[in-house]
Scaffold this motif. Structure first.
Motif, PDB file in Angstrom:
ATOM      1  N   VAL A  53       0.860  -1.194   0.000  1.00 27.51           N
ATOM      2  CA  VAL A  53       0.000   0.000   0.000  1.00 27.51           C
ATOM      3  C   VAL A  53       0.890   1.237   0.000  1.00 27.51           C
ATOM      4  CG1 VAL A  53      -1.806   1.247   1.262  1.00 27.51           C
ATOM      5  CG2 VAL A  53      -1.769  -1.241   1.309  1.00 27.51           C
ATOM      6  N   SER A  54       0.597   2.177  -0.919  1.00 26.81           N
ATOM      7  CA  SER A  54       1.332   3.450  -0.933  1.00 26.81           C
ATOM      8  C   SER A  54       0.883   4.298   0.262  1.00 26.81           C
ATOM      9  CB  SER A  54       1.077   4.188  -2.246  1.00 26.81           C
ATOM     10  OG  SER A  54      -0.263   4.637  -2.299  1.00 26.81           O
ATOM     11  N   ALA A  55       1.657   5.321   0.579  1.00 28.02           N
ATOM     12  CA  ALA A  55       1.403   6.107   1.794  1.00 28.02           C
ATOM     13  C   ALA A  55       0.012   6.751   1.803  1.00 28.02           C
ATOM     14  CB  ALA A  55       2.461   7.194   1.933  1.00 28.02           C
ATOM     15  N   VAL A  56      -0.638   6.635   2.946  1.00 24.18           N
ATOM     16  CA  VAL A  56      -1.881   7.372   3.186  1.00 24.18           C
ATOM     17  C   VAL A  56      -1.476   8.825   3.473  1.00 24.18           C
ATOM     18  CG1 VAL A  56      -3.823   7.612   4.803  1.00 24.18           C
ATOM     19  CG2 VAL A  56      -3.092   5.333   4.066  1.00 24.18           C
ATOM     20  N   HIS A  57      -2.132   9.779   2.836  1.00 30.04           N
ATOM     21  CA  HIS A  57      -1.784  11.190   3.054  1.00 30.04           C
ATOM     22  C   HIS A  57      -2.622  11.817   4.160  1.00 30.04           C
ATOM     23  CE1 HIS A  57       0.811  10.707  -0.272  1.00 30.04           C
ATOM     24  NE2 HIS A  57      -0.135  10.685  -1.183  1.00 30.04           N
ATOM     25  N   SER A  58      -3.887  11.433   4.240  1.00 32.71           N
ATOM     26  CA  SER A  58      -4.748  11.975   5.299  1.00 32.71           C
ATOM     27  C   SER A  58      -5.860  10.977   5.588  1.00 32.71           C
ATOM     28  CB  SER A  58      -5.356  13.307   4.841  1.00 32.71           C
ATOM     29  OG  SER A  58      -6.197  13.093   3.721  1.00 32.71           O
ATOM     30  N   GLY A  59      -6.435  11.090   6.788  1.00 36.03           N
ATOM     31  CA  GLY A  59      -7.569  10.251   7.163  1.00 36.03           C
ATOM     32  C   GLY A  59      -7.149   8.859   7.605  1.00 36.03           C
ATOM     33  N   GLN A  60      -8.124   7.961   7.631  1.00 41.08           N
ATOM     34  CA  GLN A  60      -7.867   6.573   8.040  1.00 41.08           C
ATOM     35  C   GLN A  60      -8.354   5.613   6.972  1.00 41.08           C
ATOM     36  OE1 GLN A  60      -9.457   5.489  11.857  1.00 41.08           O
ATOM     37  NE2 GLN A  60      -7.419   5.586  12.760  1.00 41.08           N
ATOM     38  N   ARG A  61      -7.542   4.595   6.735  1.00 43.98           N
ATOM     39  CA  ARG A  61      -7.858   3.590   5.718  1.00 43.98           C
ATOM     40  C   ARG A  61      -7.891   2.220   6.389  1.00 43.98           C
ATOM     41  NH1 ARG A  61      -5.093  -0.083   2.709  1.00 43.98           N
ATOM     42  NH2 ARG A  61      -5.413  -0.208   0.450  1.00 43.98           N
ATOM     43  N   HIS A  62      -9.016   1.504   6.206  1.00 49.28           N
ATOM     44  CA  HIS A  62      -9.145   0.137   6.724  1.00 49.28           C
ATOM     45  C   HIS A  62      -9.415  -0.824   5.578  1.00 49.28           C
ATOM     46  CE1 HIS A  62     -10.359   2.669  10.160  1.00 49.28           C
ATOM     47  NE2 HIS A  62      -9.917   1.687  10.936  1.00 49.28           N
ATOM     48  N   VAL A  63      -8.813  -1.985   5.677  1.00 50.85           N
ATOM     49  CA  VAL A  63      -9.022  -3.028   4.670  1.00 50.85           C
ATOM     50  C   VAL A  63      -9.241  -4.356   5.382  1.00 50.85           C
ATOM     51  CG1 VAL A  63      -7.691  -4.445   3.029  1.00 50.85           C
ATOM     52  CG2 VAL A  63      -7.883  -1.989   2.666  1.00 50.85           C
ATOM     53  N   LEU A  64     -10.150  -5.165   4.829  1.00 52.68           N
ATOM     54  CA  LEU A  64     -10.322  -6.547   5.283  1.00 52.68           C
ATOM     55  C   LEU A  64      -9.550  -7.441   4.323  1.00 52.68           C
ATOM     56  CD1 LEU A  64     -11.778  -8.807   6.933  1.00 52.68           C
ATOM     57  CD2 LEU A  64     -13.697  -8.566   5.323  1.00 52.68           C
ATOM     58  N   GLY A  65      -8.662  -8.253   4.866  1.00 57.01           N
ATOM     59  CA  GLY A  65      -7.871  -9.171   4.043  1.00 57.01           C
ATOM     60  C   GLY A  65      -8.352 -10.594   4.269  1.00 57.01           C
ATOM     61  N   ILE A  66      -8.672 -11.289   3.171  1.00 54.98           N
ATOM     62  CA  ILE A  66      -9.088 -12.694   3.286  1.00 54.98           C
ATOM     63  C   ILE A  66      -8.031 -13.553   2.622  1.00 54.98           C
ATOM     64  CG2 ILE A  66     -10.886 -14.412   2.837  1.00 54.98           C
ATOM     65  CD1 ILE A  66     -12.154 -12.301   4.404  1.00 54.98           C
ATOM     66  N   ILE A  67      -7.332 -14.312   3.454  1.00 53.93           N
ATOM     67  CA  ILE A  67      -6.339 -15.275   2.999  1.00 53.93           C
ATOM     68  C   ILE A  67      -6.944 -16.639   3.312  1.00 53.93           C
ATOM     69  CG2 ILE A  67      -3.989 -16.135   3.431  1.00 53.93           C
ATOM     70  CD1 ILE A  67      -3.639 -12.959   4.332  1.00 53.93           C
ATOM     71  N   PHE A  68      -6.792 -17.595   2.416  1.00 54.30           N
ATOM     72  CA  PHE A  68      -7.589 -18.817   2.508  1.00 54.30           C
ATOM     73  C   PHE A  68      -6.869 -19.949   3.233  1.00 54.30           C
ATOM     74  CE2 PHE A  68      -9.506 -16.088  -0.533  1.00 54.30           C
ATOM     75  CZ  PHE A  68     -10.856 -16.243  -0.294  1.00 54.30           C
ATOM     76  N   HIS A  69      -5.532 -20.001   3.144  1.00 45.10           N
ATOM     77  CA  HIS A  69      -4.795 -20.998   3.922  1.00 45.10           C
ATOM     78  C   HIS A  69      -4.646 -20.492   5.352  1.00 45.10           C
ATOM     79  CE1 HIS A  69      -2.052 -18.394   1.595  1.00 45.10           C
ATOM     80  NE2 HIS A  69      -1.337 -18.308   2.706  1.00 45.10           N
ATOM     81  N   ASN A  70      -4.536 -21.423   6.300  1.00 44.47           N
ATOM     82  CA  ASN A  70      -4.285 -21.052   7.688  1.00 44.47           C
ATOM     83  C   ASN A  70      -2.782 -20.978   7.939  1.00 44.47           C
ATOM     84  OD1 ASN A  70      -6.931 -20.700   8.436  1.00 44.47           O
ATOM     85  ND2 ASN A  70      -7.191 -22.830   9.083  1.00 44.47           N
ATOM     86  N   ALA A  71      -2.432 -20.462   9.137  1.00 45.78           N
ATOM     87  CA  ALA A  71      -1.019 -20.237   9.461  1.00 45.78           C
ATOM     88  C   ALA A  71      -0.507 -21.265  10.466  1.00 45.78           C
ATOM     89  CB  ALA A  71      -0.837 -18.827  10.030  1.00 45.78           C
ATOM     90  N   ARG A  72       0.783 -21.483  10.436  1.00 46.03           N
ATOM     91  CA  ARG A  72       1.477 -22.298  11.436  1.00 46.03           C
ATOM     92  C   ARG A  72       1.378 -21.680  12.802  1.00 46.03           C
ATOM     93  NH1 ARG A  72       4.554 -26.437  11.545  1.00 46.03           N
ATOM     94  NH2 ARG A  72       4.781 -27.472   9.551  1.00 46.03           N
TER      95      ARG A  72
END
Ligand SMILES: O=C(O)CCC(=O)C(=O)O
Ligand SMILES: [Fe+2]
Length: 241
Positions: free
Chosen positions: A222-241
């Motif tokens: 993600v490039s730099a946010v200049h102002s305000g707040q940015r939220h994203v939901l990330g869906i990754i399908f494999h689980n983690a160790r």
């Protein structure tokens, strides 16, 4: 028994997704825009959940690890119904693309349902859920990376924009870089709107060359946010160790 979709939140957009078009866009561009997946209330709900500690299994301060600037939090099991539904219902369409890719690359195929992937992850020692929410304030950014969490890596993931670009925040573009063998890297910039999704490769995708298919590496950030707040939901399908 697998939970049925009837006890899950309404996500009408998932029924109309054009998986052939998404696959073609991934092959042509390296990513695919899905259009709006979540309505504004569902986006607001995901932003609100970010401040509820009990919903998460782990939190990362990105600056501390030199990953960028901002904070992200991995959901704990059981996932919020909205996130669980997205993971289960997006998976079969993505598995169709992933299986086509596996075939041309001579790799092992993927289960048709997400439950099958979860079982395969468990057998590989990958038990922890990987869906996450990311929050960036002014100057926040995310270095180019790949979301690999063990030996088993399902090849596609998805992000959903939870804010309205140019209203809630400025800057903060989704950046993808494709690293082609023995060639210069190709940058892509995507600006999903509120509730809109972007599908992209976790590590690589197949590309047809003069002597058959080869792998092109992909990283995202993600490039730099200049102002305000940015939220994203990330869906990754494999689980983690
Ligand atoms: O758009 C973003 O904030 C980056 C999301 C990300 O890295 C991910 O979903 O894995
Ligand atoms: Fe990521």
């Amino acid at each position: 028994m697998a939970p049925t979709t009837t006890d899950h939140p309404a996500l009408p957009a998932l029924d109309g997704l054009d998986w052939t078009g998404i696959g073609e866009s991934l092959d042509r561009e390296g990513y695919a825009a899905t259009g709006r997946l979540l309505d504004p209330a569902q986006c607001a709900e995901m932003i609100d959940v970010f401040d509820r500690d009990e919903a998460f299994r782990s939190t990362v301060e990105m600056a501390r690890l030199s990953f960028g600037e901002g904070r992200y939090r991995y959901f704990a099991d059981p996932l919020p119904p909205l996130v669980q539904t997205l993971r289960e219902r997006l998976y079969p369409g993505l598995a169709g693309v992933a299986n086509r890719w596996a075939e041309v690359l001579g790799e092992e195929g993927w289960p048709a349902e997400h439950e099958g992937l979860v079982e395969r992850c468990a057998a590989a020692g990958q038990h922890k859920p990987t869906p996450l929410v990311l929050r960036y304030g002014p100057t926040g950014y995310n270095c180019l990376h790949q979301d690999v969490y063990g030996d088993l890596t399902f090849p596609l993931q998805l992000l959903i924009m939870l804010n309205t670009p140019d209203v809630d925040f400025t800057g903060g573009e989704s950046v993808f870089v494709e690293q082609r063998p023995r060639q210069q890297s190709r940058p892509m910039v995507v600006r999903p709107g509120l509730g809109e999704g972007v599908v992209f490769p976790v590590r690589y995708r197949p590309k047809q060359g003069s002597r058959g298919y080869h792998r092109v590496q992909m990283r995202h950030g993600v490039s730099a946010v200049h102002s305000g707040q940015r939220h994203v939901l990330g869906i990754i399908f494999h689980n983690a160790r």
